[in-house]
Motif scaffolding. Structure first.
Motif, PDB file in Angstrom:
ATOM      1  N   VAL A   4       0.868  -1.183   0.000  1.00  0.00           N
ATOM      2  CA  VAL A   4       0.000   0.000   0.000  1.00  0.00           C
ATOM      3  C   VAL A   4       0.901   1.229   0.000  1.00  0.00           C
ATOM      4  N   VAL A  17      -8.683   8.267   5.098  1.00  0.00           N
ATOM      5  CA  VAL A  17      -7.370   7.618   5.079  1.00  0.00           C
ATOM      6  C   VAL A  17      -6.352   8.665   4.636  1.00  0.00           C
ATOM      7  N   LEU A  20      -1.505   6.734   3.707  1.00  0.00           N
ATOM      8  CA  LEU A  20      -1.181   5.481   4.403  1.00  0.00           C
ATOM      9  C   LEU A  20      -0.277   4.598   3.547  1.00  0.00           C
ATOM     10  N   THR A  43      -9.857   1.273   4.353  1.00  0.00           N
ATOM     11  CA  THR A  43      -8.605   0.736   3.803  1.00  0.00           C
ATOM     12  C   THR A  43      -8.821  -0.662   3.250  1.00  0.00           C
ATOM     13  N   ALA A  53      -9.571   4.700  -4.479  1.00  0.00           N
ATOM     14  CA  ALA A  53      -8.827   5.634  -3.643  1.00  0.00           C
ATOM     15  C   ALA A  53      -8.857   7.023  -4.260  1.00  0.00           C
TER      16      ALA A  53
END
Length: 327
Positions: A4, A17, A20, A43, A53
């Motif tokens: 990620v 988020v 991250l 997530t 995202a």
């Protein structure tokens, strides 16, 4: 297995988020922890392709979840917090349908379905409508569809919700069995469960990662050697007199357990391990010691320190970062 990178997700003006980044290695059980609203489920939904995202990328076994969704998703079995069940189907019908969706070869479907039903102990209810099952059995059906196809990565969001203690123990054993051939990511609010099952823990707060290590390392890093628990056969007043003779002590908290026994939590000034000195000091005073041990932080203590927000959380993160640099 999973990488990620700089993952960010916004819902309007709300940042769920926040930039991250982490990696997941093969053949381990990862515990994903965080308070409600920390960004865990968001997530997980991005990692499995359920959500897009705002920016950043997720690589599953080398495949970008957005650019190569079919290849990436074929590596994942996912149990969301609310299992995606069709209530009007029987258990067997639903798992057959899930096997078709996962493109499991026709010749292998029956054997795979029988295998996952045995693993999740669904054989007794395979002909029953899902609508008529208890919450615990519905959770098992969701878990069975996640395992079906035996993907390399299995992601479980609150897998033991609604299960009784016996079923929870069975699911823990199943997760350990799966980890022998699969990488498992497990999200749970039950910290004892995470401590019991997981090889590695990731703690998320405010949409960003605040800790990532084994449970043992986190406990050691957050505790250090300067915190000692000491129990004696003496009154608080007697202990105070003895401990005043140890200049390395920074602070002491007392707890009288009964009329003749006192427990003290002792912190040293510079993180020094005082156990040996305390042992001889109390021996010289002819006061028996019942307990003398390092006072380790529990996973619950660490979780609270790292997720409570504000100044205390920043201090805990700084403390953890400093200990990791020393290590």
């Amino acid at each position: 297995m999973i990488e990620v990178k700089n993952l960010t997700k916004c819902y309007g003006k709300h940042l769920a988020v926040d930039n991250l980044s982490f990696t997941v290695q093969e053949g381990q059980i990862y515990g994903f922890l965080g308070p409600n609203g920390a960004g865990k489920s968001t997530t997980m939904n991005i990692m499995t392709g359920y959500l897009g995202a705002t920016k950043g990328e997720v690589l599953i076994n080398g495949h970008d979840i957005l650019k190569e969704p079919e290849e990436a998703k074929s590596c994942i079995g996912y149990l969301p917090e609310q299992p995606p069940l069709y209530m009007e189907m029987t258990v067997l019908e639903y798992l057959t349908f899930a096997a078709e969706l996962k493109k499991i070869p026709k010749a292998e479907r029956e054997s795979q379905i029988l295998r996952v039903m045995r693993l999740t102990k669904l054989d007794p209810v395979k002909e029953r409508l899902i609508h008529n099952l208890s919450k615990g059995y519905k959770q098992r059906v969701g878990l069975a569809q996640a395992i079906l196809g035996f993907p390399e990565i299995i992601i479980l969001d609150e897998p033991t919700v609604g299960l009784d203690p016996k079923q929870i123990i069975e699911i823990r054993e199943l997760i350990r069995t799966l980890a022998k051939k699969h990488t498992v990511i497990l999200s749970s609010h039950i910290l004892a469960e995470i401590r019991e099952v997981c090889d590695h823990i990731m703690i998320i707060a405010g949409g960003h990662l605040v800790a990532s290590d084994t449970p043992e390392n986190l406990e050691n890093l957050m505790s250090g050697t300067g915190h000692v628990a000491l129990e004696t056969k003496a009154s608080k007043e007697q202990m105070e007199v003895v401990l005043k003779s140890v200049p390395e002590i920074s602070s002491v908290k007392y707890e009288e357990t009964d009329e003749h026994t006192t427990l003290a939590y002792i912190e040293s000034k510079d993180g020094t391990d005082l156990r040996e000195k305390l042992f001889y000091t109390f021996a010289d005073a002819r006061i028996p010691l019942l307990t003398l041990r390092l006072n380790k932080s529990s996973l619950e203590d660490i979780f609270l320190e790292l997720t409570q927000g504000g100044k205390k959380q920043k201090e805990a993160e700084k403390k953890l970062a400093g200990k990791e640099e020393q290590k």
